[in-house]
Design an enzyme around this catalytic site. Structure first.
Site, PDB file in Angstrom:
ATOM      1  N   GLY A  45       0.818  -1.220   0.000  1.00  0.00           N
ATOM      2  CA  GLY A  45       0.000   0.000   0.000  1.00  0.00           C
ATOM      3  C   GLY A  45       0.844   1.259   0.000  1.00  0.00           C
ATOM      4  CB  CYS A  46       3.777   2.256   2.011  1.00  0.00           C
ATOM      5  SG  CYS A  46       2.936   2.115   3.603  1.00  0.00           S
TER       6      CYS A  46
END
Length: 158
Positions: A45-46
């Site tokens: 996600g990052c």
């Protein structure tokens, strides 16, 4: 944590990937700051979020905005992440989570039945006067950068 919109943004000074100090005050009177807090370098996600900011970097720059990412990772981790993904903006080290706490994003999290403290993905748009004009908490990555850019476009037109 109370809503920061309409309030002065908490001041901070953190080290970036090069070990240089970066302060919110560095941009006072000059730039909008897109301050985004994320849990960990090089996680799915990052990485998506960082790459979305990277891909829209020119659009933010044209609107007089600087992008700063903040996580508890150290300089070496940030440097590797920046180099691997070609990120054109600085990542700041909040290893003692002091700034994350000031912004109210250091939270108790649950994952697979395990509880731990960590960063709740959040973004703050700060104007050149140092005021939080918009905040996004519990960010879902998909579409978020477009939303942040649209908000900045609307604010800078006004």
């Amino acid at each position: 944590m109370t809503n920061l919109e309409g309030k002065q943004a908490p001041q901070f000074t953190l080290r970036n990937e090069n070990g240089d100090n970066v302060s919110l005050a560095d941009f006072a009177g000059e730039k909008y700051v897109v301050l985004y807090f994320y849990p960990k370098d090089a996680t799915p996600g990052c990485t998506t979020q960082a790459c979305d900011f990277r891909d829209s970097y020119e659009d933010f720059s044209k609107l007089n905005a600087v992008i700063l990412g903040v996580s508890p990772d150290d300089e070496a981790s940030h440097t590797k992440f920046i180099e691997n993904k070609g990120l054109p903006f600085s990542l700041l080290v909040d290893d003692n989570h002091e700034v994350s706490e000031k912004y109210g994003v250091w939270k108790l999290k649950k994952n697979f039945g395990r509880e731990y403290m960590g960063i709740e993905r959040s973004t703050f748009l700060i104007n050149p006067e140092g005021e939080v004009v918009k905040e996004w908490r519990k960010v879902r990555v998909k579409g978020h950068i477009d939303d942040a850019l649209t908000t900045l476009q609307e604010i800078t037109k006004a």
